[in-house]
Every structure is written in structure tokens, then in C-alpha cells.
Design a protein around this motif. Structure first.
Motif, PDB file in Angstrom:
ATOM      1  N   HIS A  21      -5.868 -57.054 -58.966  1.00  0.00           N
ATOM      2  CA  HIS A  21      -7.313 -56.222 -58.342  1.00  0.00           C
ATOM      3  C   HIS A  21      -6.846 -55.960 -56.982  1.00  0.00           C
ATOM      4  N   GLN A  23      -7.081 -55.880 -53.100  1.00  0.00           N
ATOM      5  CA  GLN A  23      -7.657 -54.932 -51.808  1.00  0.00           C
ATOM      6  C   GLN A  23      -7.045 -53.993 -50.712  1.00  0.00           C
ATOM      7  N   LYS A  29     -14.730 -51.071 -44.775  1.00  0.00           N
ATOM      8  CA  LYS A  29     -15.068 -50.906 -45.789  1.00  0.00           C
ATOM      9  C   LYS A  29     -15.298 -49.058 -46.814  1.00  0.00           C
ATOM     10  N   ASN A  36     -13.383 -54.398 -42.326  1.00  0.00           N
ATOM     11  CA  ASN A  36     -13.204 -54.999 -43.868  1.00  0.00           C
ATOM     12  C   ASN A  36     -12.299 -56.216 -43.197  1.00  0.00           C
ATOM     13  N   ASP A 136     -14.783 -53.731 -53.962  1.00  0.00           N
ATOM     14  CA  ASP A 136     -15.124 -55.662 -54.095  1.00  0.00           C
ATOM     15  C   ASP A 136     -17.335 -55.788 -54.353  1.00  0.00           C
ATOM     16  N   ARG A 158     -18.287 -59.402 -48.447  1.00  0.00           N
ATOM     17  CA  ARG A 158     -16.860 -58.724 -49.086  1.00  0.00           C
ATOM     18  C   ARG A 158     -17.119 -57.348 -49.155  1.00  0.00           C
ATOM     19  N   VAL A 161     -16.333 -54.017 -49.745  1.00  0.00           N
ATOM     20  CA  VAL A 161     -14.167 -54.076 -49.247  1.00  0.00           C
ATOM     21  C   VAL A 161     -13.635 -52.789 -50.563  1.00  0.00           C
ATOM     22  N   LEU A 163     -11.127 -51.935 -52.976  1.00  0.00           N
ATOM     23  CA  LEU A 163      -9.940 -51.982 -54.333  1.00  0.00           C
ATOM     24  C   LEU A 163      -8.935 -50.783 -54.469  1.00  0.00           C
ATOM     25  N   SER A 195      -1.709 -53.139 -49.531  1.00  0.00           N
ATOM     26  CA  SER A 195      -2.617 -54.711 -49.639  1.00  0.00           C
ATOM     27  C   SER A 195      -1.820 -56.030 -48.332  1.00  0.00           C
ATOM     28  N   SER A 203      -6.995 -61.450 -51.717  1.00  0.00           N
ATOM     29  CA  SER A 203      -6.468 -60.022 -51.186  1.00  0.00           C
ATOM     30  C   SER A 203      -6.351 -59.265 -52.251  1.00  0.00           C
TER      31      SER A 203
END
Ligand code: ZN
Length: 491
Positions: A21, A23, A29, A36, A136, A158, A161, A163, A195, A203
């Protein structure tokens, strides 16, 4: 587990797939305008949408889709013109809506691969199953508060957020390969500016699916999923442990239970967490509040054009533009911030090979020793370039430069200031050196005779004496020349 563990690992082949995963580096977001950002006070970056209040409606963040497209393009995935968001239903205190908006039946992208260095040094590629987008969840806070002994807190900053989840095929067959894959994937995401890849801040997170089978067998064994892998090192350690555990279970005639296991880094083992859920447990259904996600050819093209230079391109450019050996280029480009740093030193200093040597040895060693990254490193690239120039110009010796570098790293002081204050300037002036050479030669007639008799190694002994007397400051080329002159004869 007693004797035979080594034999077990030889008899059983691990089959590993990773779910990563990441971010996305958006300002806001995925479905609302909340910021974010990591590290804000708990529950300060929230609104009715990401809190899941009744009646609040999600609106898709276009930038998040562009970044997800970049990740798909960087890994050679096929982007699907139409994909769909679905609700993944489950209860957990960090998920106020009771469902997570994700993609399931129709992901954004499928296929693709990530190249890694195999155990024999040859490049091989790890296939990707899919890349999909999702939001997220929030985070439970179990420690760090006066009341942490009795309760846990919930931080919803979070929640929502953006992903991407990158799912690999089960193409990995050793913990070291899993480590290599994660390193390469992280580099791609960081280079592509998708990312920040920061595992400490969460993250980048990784779950591993692992099973074992007798070597030579075609069918897959029952797999377990390992969660809570918060560093690349822990991924490798957890896999080592789980592979040995499963092999021992199978060897003893029992069956591996399909379940989710939690890695405990302190105890160095995995333990059952819950029986592994199947997709149907989540009751996926299309998200009724969002339309299908249609990605046009021009949107994909826009993402492709915005894709920064990727690791492989940069490696080739370092060889072509700076004349570095491919090995150097490989080491320097493994992490983007190291590559950026090297390039700044080379541009400021002129001598790329010298810059490469400094970064690969001294700078990387320092980074390994400490826990700070290059961003907060006390020796900026321009400062290092000025140190390299002092060596180039013969002002200080290479040996002295290493000591100066240590001091720069400790204090952040300029190289020239340290050299000036401590009188480290290299002695290159023949008139000063000649007198010393004469003294050294006169005081060791035995060594002088053996040099004259053809023993070349004796010269090295004299050079050593000169370095001792000058505290390592004598210019080695001049010392060599003056010694040969003074000793005469020999070779
Ligand atoms: Zn919000």
C-alpha cells in the motif's frame, strides 16, 4: 525447531506474493478537500465526508488518479479505460463509515512488472497482478498518552488519504527476493513522485502472502497472510520465520491453516491474528455515490508526459553523461535522494568520478551509521564539492580530506575553515620537503643501502617515515620524487 531446519528449507520452496500500500503525494484526500498531511494533531484534518457522516458525498480527487496512472505506467501496467469503485464492508473502530471505498472487480490497471536483481546477479522481472485505488482508514493510537494504559484513541486524519495497492503475482521464492522487490518498487514510486515511500510514517506498508511446497511440485500450498511488516528488514525476517514454520508443519504431516498472522518484531515470530477472510466476507458492491472511473487516452498521455526520470533511465544517463562505471551508476541510483545528492556534487565540483567515490564510500557509510537521511545531512552537496576541489588542487591530501570530512559531518563547518584553522595544508613545497628527506635518508643508512641494492619496497618505508614526520600532510607525489633523487641508484 531442533535439527533438520536447514534441510527443511532445502526440501521446501517458498512461494511469496506481496501487497504494497502506498500513500499518494496529493495535497488533499481522495474524496474530500481535507489536507493529506502526516503529523498534524489528531482529528484536525477531518470533515463530514471522511468522517462518514450521513448524507456526505464523495468527490474523486483528479490528481490522485493521475498519480496512480503514473505508478501504473512506471511499472508497465495496462490501464483500463473504465474501472469501478466498490464498497469493502467490514467493521473496525478506525473506519467510521463501516466500509472502505476501494476497487475490486474492475481495478484501474493490471499486468506490468518490476525488475529485480536475482541471486545470480541477473535481472529478472516480478509480475504484477494489479494496481487499484482505495482510501486509507484512520489509525488507532495505543500509546503515547497519559491514559494509554486504559484506553486507545482514534485519529481520523488518515481516513480518506489516497492509496494505491500494488499486488504482485506469487513470483518471489526467497526472503531476499522479497527485499529486492520492495527496494525496487519503492525506488520506482519515489522516482515517479507518486509516494514519498516513507515506511516510518506509514506511507508505504506491506503485507505478505506466503506458502511452501515441496521443491519440484506444481500445486501451491495453503498460504498465510502476514501483517504488521513496517520495515523491509522485518519483511525479510518475518518471511524467514514463517517459511520455516510452515515447512515444519507440512513435514510433520499436519496442515497449514489459512489465516492472517501478525509479525511480532520483538519476539521475532508470527502469531495467529484471525482466520483469513475471503473476498466474499467483505460483501463488495459498486459504490453508489460515485460514477465509473473513465480514464481517457489523453489523461493517460498527460500522466505519461508528467512522469519524471525513472531509476533505469537515470542509471543509463549517469554512465553516458558522467562517464561512471555501470556499477557506480547502479549504487548511486538505488535511492533517489542519493542520486540527487551525487548529481549536485558532480555539477558543483566538476570531477564526477571523484564525487561518485565520495558519495559511495564516505557519504553512504555515514548514512548507514546514523539514522538521518540526506535531507537533514550536515554536509550539503556544494560543501562536499568544495572539499573535493581542495584535494584536486593539491591543497590537502586525500588522507587529510577524510579527516576533514569527518569534522564537517560532525559540525557542519566548511572544509576550508577546518583546513585553515588546523593547519592541514598539504606540504608540496620542495624546499621545505628536501631538508626533511635528507634527514630521513641520513638517519637510516641500512634502508637506504637496501633501496640502492634494488629493494624497491624500501622506498615505501621512507615514504612512511616522511608521512609520520609531517603528520600525513606531505604531498606523496613530491615525496616520492624527492626521495628517489636523494637516494639515487635503485630502480
Ligand atoms: Zn475530509
Amino acid at each position: 525447531m531442533g535439527p533438520g531446519v536447514a534441510g527443511l528449507v532445502e526440501r521446501y520452496e517458498p512461494v511469496i506474493g506481496l501487497e504494497v500500500h502506498a500513500q499518494l503525494l496529493t495535497r488533499t484526500k481522495l474524496f474530500c478537500g481535507c489536507e493529506n498531511r502526516f503529523g498534524a494533531p489528531p482529528n484536525t484534518l477531518v470533515c463530514p465526508v471522511c468522517l462518514g457522516l450521513p448524507g456526505a458525498l464523495p468527490v474523486l480527487n483528479r490528481r490522485a488518479v493521475t498519480l496512480a496512472l503514473r505508478a501504473a505506467l512506471a511499472t508497465g501496467c495496462t490501464v483500463h479505460p473504465v474501472s469501478a469503485f466498490e464498497r469493502k464492508n467490514y467493521f473496525y473502530p478506525d473506519l467510521p463509515k463501516g466500509y472502505q471505498i476501494s476497487q475490486y472487480a474492475r481495478p484501474l490497471a493490471t499486468g506490468g512488472s518490476v525488475a529485480i536483481d536475482g541471486p545470480d546477479g541477473a535481472r529478472r522481472s516480478v509480475r504484477l497482478a494489479r494496481i487499484h485505488m482505495e482510501e486509507d482508514a484512520g489509525k488507532l493510537l495505543h500509546e503515547g498518552f497519559p491514559w494509554s494504559g486504559e484506553r486507545s484513541g482514534i485519529d481520523l486524519n488518515r481516513a480518506g488519504v489516497p492509496l494505491i495497492e500494488i499486488v504482485s503475482e506469487p513470483d518471489l521464492h526467497a526472503p531476499a527476493e522479497a527485499h529486492a522487490y520492495l527496494t525496487a518498487l519503492r525506488a520506482l514510486l519515489v522516482y515517479a513522485e507518486v509516494s514519498d515511500g516513507n515506511m516510518e510514517e506509514g506511507s508505504l506498508r506491506c503485507d505478505a502472502n506466503v506458502s511452501v511446497r515441496r521443491r519440484g511440485a506444481d500445486s501451491l500450498g495453503t498460504r498465510t497472510e502476514i501483517k504488521n511488516l513496517n520495515s523491509f528488514r522485518n519483511v525479510a525476517r518475518a518471511l524467514e520465520h514463517e517459511i520455516t514454520r510452515q515447512a515444519a508443519v507440512v513435514e510433520s504431516g499436519r496442515e497449514v491453516v489459512q489465516e492472517t498472522r501478525l509479525w511480532n518484531a520483538e519476539r521475532g515470530e508470527t502469531a495467529p491474528m484471525r482466520s483469513k477472510e475471503e473476498a466474499h466476507d467483505y460483501r463488495y458492491f459498486p459504490e453508489p455515490d460515485l460514477p465509473l472511473l473513465a480514464v481517457s487516452a489523453s489523461w493517460i498521455e498527460e500522466a505519461r508526459r508528467s512522469l519524471p526520470e525513472l531509476p533505469a533511465q537515470r542509471r543509463r544517463r549517469f554512465v553516458g553523461e558522467y562517464g561512471l562505471p555501470p556499477y557506480d551508476a547502479g549504487v548511486l541510483t538505488e535511492e533517489k535522494e542519493v542520486a540527487d545528492y551525487f548529481e549536485a556534487v558532480a555539477r558543483a565540483g566538476g570531477d564526477a568520478k571523484a564525487a561518485s567515490n565520495w558519495v559511495m564510500t564516505e557519504v553512504l557509510r555515514k548514512l548507514k551509521e546514523g539514522d538521518r537521511g540526506l535531507a537533514s545531512c550536515p554536509v550539503g552537496p556544494e560543501a562536499l564539492a568544495r572539499l573535493v576541489k581542495l584535494v584536486d588542487a593539491g591543497t590537502i591530501s586525500g588522507r587529510t580530506a577524510k579527516d576533514v570530512f569527518e569534522k564537517m559531518w560532525a559540525t557542519g563547518e566548511e572544509a576550508a575553515a577546518i583546513v585553515e584553522r588546523e593547519g592541514l595544508t598539504q606540504l608540496s613545497d620542495d624546499s621545505a620537503l628536501e631538508a626533511l628527506v635528507a634527514e630521513v635518508v641520513a638517519s637510516s643508512p641500512g634502508q637506504a643501502a637496501s633501496y640502492r641494492g634494488g629493494k624497491e619496497a624500501a622506498l615505501g618505508w621512507f615514504v612512511g617515515q616522511m608521512m609520520k614526520r609531517t603528520g600525513g600532510r606531505a604531498n606523496p607525489q613530491r615525496v616520492n620524487a624527492l626521495l628517489r633523487k636523494a637516494l639515487g641508484g635503485g630502480s
